[in-house]
Enzyme design. Sequence first.
Site: not given
Lengths: 274, 274, 274, 274
Positions: C217-218
């Site tokens: 994530l990210d």
Amino acid sequence: MIITIQCSDQIGLVADISRILSEHRLNIVSMREHVDKIERMFFMRLDVDGSAAEAELTNRLETVLPIEAVVHVNPSPNKRIVVMVTKEYHCLADILIRNNFGTLGASVVAVIGNHDVLEKICNRFDIPFYLITYDEEKAGSEDKIIELIKSYNPDFVILAKFMRILSSLFVANFKNKIINIHHSFLPAFAGANPYRQAFERGVKLIGATAHFVTDDLDEGPIIAQQIVPVNHSFTAQSMVKSGKEIETAVLAKAMDLVLTDRVFVYKNKTVVFE
Amino acid sequence: MIITIQCSDQIGLVADISRILSEHRLNIVSMREHVDKIERMFFMRLDVDGSAAEAELTNRLETVLPIEAVVHVNPSPNKRIVVMVTKEYHCLADILIRNNFGTLGASVVAVIGNHDVLEKICNRFDIPFYLITYDEEKAGSEDKIIELIKSYNPDFVILAKFMRILSSLFVANFKNKIINIHHSFLPAFAGANPYRQAFERGVKLIGATAHFVTDDLDEGPIIAQQIVPVNHSFTAQSMVKSGKEIETAVLAKAMDLVLTDRVFVYKNKTVVFE
Amino acid sequence: MIITIQCSDQIGLVADISRILSEHRLNIVSMREHVDKIERMFFMRLDVDGSAAEAELTNRLETVLPIEAVVHVNPSPNKRIVVMVTKEYHCLADILIRNNFGTLGASVVAVIGNHDVLEKICNRFDIPFYLITYDEEKAGSEDKIIELIKSYNPDFVILAKFMRILSSLFVANFKNKIINIHHSFLPAFAGANPYRQAFERGVKLIGATAHFVTDDLDEGPIIAQQIVPVNHSFTAQSMVKSGKEIETAVLAKAMDLVLTDRVFVYKNKTVVFE
Amino acid sequence: MIITIQCSDQIGLVADISRILSEHRLNIVSMREHVDKIERMFFMRLDVDGSAAEAELTNRLETVLPIEAVVHVNPSPNKRIVVMVTKEYHCLADILIRNNFGTLGASVVAVIGNHDVLEKICNRFDIPFYLITYDEEKAGSEDKIIELIKSYNPDFVILAKFMRILSSLFVANFKNKIINIHHSFLPAFAGANPYRQAFERGVKLIGATAHFVTDDLDEGPIIAQQIVPVNHSFTAQSMVKSGKEIETAVLAKAMDLVLTDRVFVYKNKTVVFE
């Protein structure tokens, strides 16, 4: 509540204004004040917490201000704009989108075009579009436009890439109410074909300028300007493409500033309390 | 004259302050005011025309302000700074140049280094340089530095790429007076080797952050930040090179803001009236 | 014609490639080449004048390149995209406008939302909108979305403020094809509520990051990043407002780069030939 | 090794050039190529790994290039510059600092001033300073300066806020070797007092332009430009202060580009491979 004041400068203005606010139990959350010492002009924008009768507060403030003072208490919260366009869609579409989602800070009440290219996008958003070509003599076309605009009684007229030069008569009808987006960082490349000029000069940045329209073409008070870097790999055409992005952004910025009552006009300049 | 005021918020502050200025025949040229509504804190910076006895005006203002108010009338116009460095020259040299030509807004009274690399450049500008290595235990070295700094009684201590972490004791000695330049756009890449981290993460921009130093490393109140674009062609080394330009610029900007009394510190934040 | 090549590096690649182009009487108008010396990877983008049979030229180039080379001659000129959204309109509306006027560089073939808020704007532009809520278990919803996307066979899936985290399975289905706009200058403020985090940290700039989506994530390869300055007068809410402008701009920029075949992905990085 | 090539365009140039590099076992790490299709001009900058006899490689490349081609293999790695100044210190000081710490990419061999204000800072850095006033007739002063510069045989002459207009004769002596920093974003505010002009026009950005000097004042090929935002609170004087920061940065940027052989001049434009 937002309060704006513009008048000639004198000692004690802030004291008098803030005393009146205090008497009304209004707390100043944010205050911006500027004095142009050369012109001896005073500008103030206040963001206050609390409530007061607008008319009464305006009158009370006027009693302590110079006679020519312009005071606005909660300046028209439901502003109305008319947009004028020719063929390019980018600024108009950005305005229509914000209008559609209620984030423009105003309502688009009509769009006027001298070509019909942008009629369909207005239809998609249920915004009335008026085609007024310049087929007949210019004065006649302008008279129609002036009449049409007046029928809508807008706070501002936005020239969103309207590519005809407006007459002095037209401008006089909407003093300090017409905002134009010019496709260069004025005063560079004033006049026609700024991207072509920029390409030929070999500049490393191009820009856009949002300004109020006055009689002097491209010489009105500047509200906002931005630039974007370019280089040798840009053609005049790709400069146009990059330029459109910055035109859209600068006009949006200028409209946001004007519609939130942060812009004051005097002589050929603006005070902008960002 | 510059006047700065920081205190808890209450209704009528602006009215009271501006009334006193008016009584002293001081004209407000520029006023910046901010209220943090969450913290109920009031901040004001005034630029006024006219003259008044500073102590008398300060006292007069304090009579209408909350007890804990911090008021400065013409805050030390001849500010003094001590600069701390390690080996990198760019920030120090920029400071020495501005100091030399009288455009820093302060006087550099001493430079302290934990390496001797930058002694010569200080000599070139006739600025005393003190070498205090960390060869012995850290506490001892810090004690010497604290004593040395105190002997110069500076308004601010500038960490111009000083690459040692300061102890809580050190920081406590110069509360809200130590300014550091960190080589990343905090909170990204806090800690060591931010350019290496940035390179490995493949970011498209790097930056620098000037902040007040507190006990929490890289967590102090931020004064100024800027970024510069990078791309795949940058190595960690060329990021360092670009980063130095922005570090120099950001520290210069932060110092200019602080030295012109535009920065207020509270909790872990700043109010900056640019 | 645009030609892109990505392969392991070896001496003579440019000579071999350009010889083949020369044999085909293709003139190189603009060439961008980069070698990642650490990874020993070679990236090239060519803009050539002239015409050639695409398949034949591709085959010819592959004869001189390492076996794993990825060669695209005129990479899909009519790209197709599916857009995924939740409730925020700004990125989607910008995409729909560009799509409507033929300046997106791709066709929007479908929009998928996990809320119905943005159905109407899609209707205004005659773009099919599919509502797939996450009312049932996440895996089931994702399966539906995967199937729906695959039925459209898009070149890219654009997460235009899609506020659900995608599973590894989902991501694996569209490797290097999912582009997300994250509302911070990553790696700062990864995770939830970046504007709230930014407000609390008192930063002086906020930003946005467009990146390919990976399992982490990210953490996917960054395509484009921009920032906008903020100050003490911003609330978390006004940071959101400013942030939306920059989110729209960064996603538009990233899409333009990807859709004009200027972005190469490898490991966790991108090469972007702007 | 760095290799730069400028010549008229023809098919097969890249193939021929890269074949020769390959024969010399030179690996192309980074290649930038641009063709001006209107002028039919070819520009290339190569960063290659490996070693080769410079003269032999140059000759070999020339055999495959058009007769007028300009080829540089490892263009003078130890470049020399002469700096010309009047009274303002900011650009000169920045150059002297970088020179002192070996990060300028060139050696400052002499400084020439038409006032003696900046003699002392040169002395601090052990750089020869020559005062040549314009007390006598201009032609005589220029002759002295030309002779002096030639005695140092510099690669470039940097006008670091030299406030006299140079004659055609002077310019002809150092064709494409004189770099000037102009204190506006040209072509806006060409000529004298650009900050005064900017103040009176009420622009929202000011800038600086680094350009090669030609016979036409302020019309030479532009190397780099940057801007900085201003607003109503700026006086003409504070615009000067902000402008100096950007002048320093733009000149430093332009010098870095020129000194790393990234700038090609032709007609009235530059190709800059950043």
